[in-house]
Design an enzyme around this catalytic site. Structure first.
Site, PDB file in Angstrom:
ATOM      1  N   LYS A  72     -11.456 -38.113   7.103  1.00 45.72           N
ATOM      2  CA  LYS A  72     -12.847 -38.381   6.744  1.00 45.72           C
ATOM      3  C   LYS A  72     -13.179 -39.869   6.835  1.00 45.72           C
ATOM      4  O   LYS A  72     -12.412 -40.697   6.349  1.00 45.72           O
ATOM      5  CB  LYS A  72     -13.117 -37.900   5.308  1.00 45.72           C
ATOM      6  CG  LYS A  72     -13.017 -36.397   5.149  1.00 45.72           C
ATOM      7  CD  LYS A  72     -13.325 -35.975   3.731  1.00 45.72           C
ATOM      8  CE  LYS A  72     -13.219 -34.461   3.561  1.00 45.72           C
ATOM      9  NZ  LYS A  72     -13.394 -34.045   2.174  1.00 45.72           N
TER      10      LYS A  72
ATOM     11  N   HIS B 235     -18.183 -31.456  -8.217  1.00 46.88           N
ATOM     12  CA  HIS B 235     -17.027 -32.249  -8.664  1.00 46.88           C
ATOM     13  C   HIS B 235     -17.104 -32.497 -10.177  1.00 46.88           C
ATOM     14  O   HIS B 235     -16.110 -32.382 -10.888  1.00 46.88           O
ATOM     15  CB  HIS B 235     -17.013 -33.633  -7.996  1.00 46.88           C
ATOM     16  CG  HIS B 235     -16.742 -33.649  -6.524  1.00 46.88           C
ATOM     17  ND1 HIS B 235     -17.569 -34.285  -5.627  1.00 46.88           N
ATOM     18  CD2 HIS B 235     -15.722 -33.132  -5.778  1.00 46.88           C
ATOM     19  CE1 HIS B 235     -17.072 -34.173  -4.401  1.00 46.88           C
ATOM     20  NE2 HIS B 235     -15.956 -33.471  -4.458  1.00 46.88           N
TER      21      HIS B 235
ATOM     22  N   SER C 216     -20.033 -32.916  -0.641  1.00 47.31           N
ATOM     23  CA  SER C 216     -20.500 -34.284  -0.385  1.00 47.31           C
ATOM     24  C   SER C 216     -21.215 -34.351   0.965  1.00 47.31           C
ATOM     25  O   SER C 216     -22.203 -35.070   1.112  1.00 47.31           O
ATOM     26  CB  SER C 216     -19.319 -35.260  -0.385  1.00 47.31           C
ATOM     27  OG  SER C 216     -18.663 -35.252  -1.630  1.00 47.31           O
TER      28      SER C 216
ATOM     29  N   ARG D  78     -14.047 -23.382  -3.592  1.00 47.71           N
ATOM     30  CA  ARG D  78     -15.400 -22.844  -3.544  1.00 47.71           C
ATOM     31  C   ARG D  78     -15.434 -21.469  -2.903  1.00 47.71           C
ATOM     32  O   ARG D  78     -16.116 -20.572  -3.373  1.00 47.71           O
ATOM     33  CB  ARG D  78     -16.311 -23.791  -2.732  1.00 47.71           C
ATOM     34  CG  ARG D  78     -16.696 -25.029  -3.489  1.00 47.71           C
ATOM     35  CD  ARG D  78     -17.189 -26.087  -2.561  1.00 47.71           C
ATOM     36  NE  ARG D  78     -16.085 -26.625  -1.772  1.00 47.71           N
ATOM     37  CZ  ARG D  78     -16.151 -27.692  -1.009  1.00 47.71           C
ATOM     38  NH1 ARG D  78     -17.289 -28.332  -0.886  1.00 47.71           N
ATOM     39  NH2 ARG D  78     -15.098 -28.129  -0.355  1.00 47.71           N
TER      40      ARG D  78
END
Ligand code: ADP
Length: 164
Positions: A40, A16, A130, A92
């Protein structure tokens, strides 16, 4: 041109931070938006995530145009309120693409004057997320190189504390 970088950042990773640093050089200013993601369940509170991002950004030399906000509602509405014309996101791998395409298309339908622009992940960070950080720390592994140095101890304390 002003941009924003929305995300969950639970917690911020070096991946990030790399996007933040690169985007801050491309745009006049960058607003990092901590947005709720209903899919989440977060470990760090919004305030904690804000502090961790601010502490990480403060340690970047030559970066002075980044501000961190706790957002709410639709990302496009929040971006518009801040005067941001661009939404920055990171990709990614192909696995990110489908979700990002869906989000960007929805945002385009909601507000056609805000463009989503993608930064590709630096190869070093292309497998970093994360959730990897949370899992490694919770199982006693080292998160060196995964999260910004200035916040490592704090992140570790929270994540290993969760285990007990
Ligand atoms: P969200 O729940 O909105 O996907 P995240 O905090 O998981 O929030 O990610 C925010 C953005 O940062 C997403 O566009 C994601 O693809 C991107 N991102 C996450 N990790 C990395 C990384 N290691 N390198 C580059 N981009 C990343």
């Amino acid at each position: 041109m002003k941009a924003c970088y929305p995300g969950t950042f639970d917690p911020i990773t070096n991946g990030h931070l790399d996007i933040i640093e690169r985007a801050s050089k491309v745009f006049d200013s960058l607003d990092v938006l901590i947005m709720a993601n209903p899919a989440k369940k977060c470990i760090f509170s919004e305030e904690e995530r804000k502090e961790l991002i601010e502490q990480s950004v403060a340690a970047l030399p030559d970066v002075h145009n980044v501000r961190v906000h706790i957002g709410s509602g639709l990302t496009v509405d929040y971006a518009k309120k801040l005067g941001d014309q661009v939404i920055v996101r990171g990709i990614r791998a192909v696995s990110d693409y489908e979700y990002e395409l869906m989000q960007a298309t929805a945002n385009q339908m909601l507000n056609d004057s805000i463009e989503t622009l993608f930064f590709i992940a630096r190869p070093t960070y292309s497998f970093l997320s994360s959730s990897v950080v949370r899992e490694v720390a919770a199982n006693g592994g080292s998160i060196r190189g995964m999260v910004p140095g200035p916040i490592r101890e704090r992140v570790l304390a929270k994540l290993t504390g969760n285990r007990r």
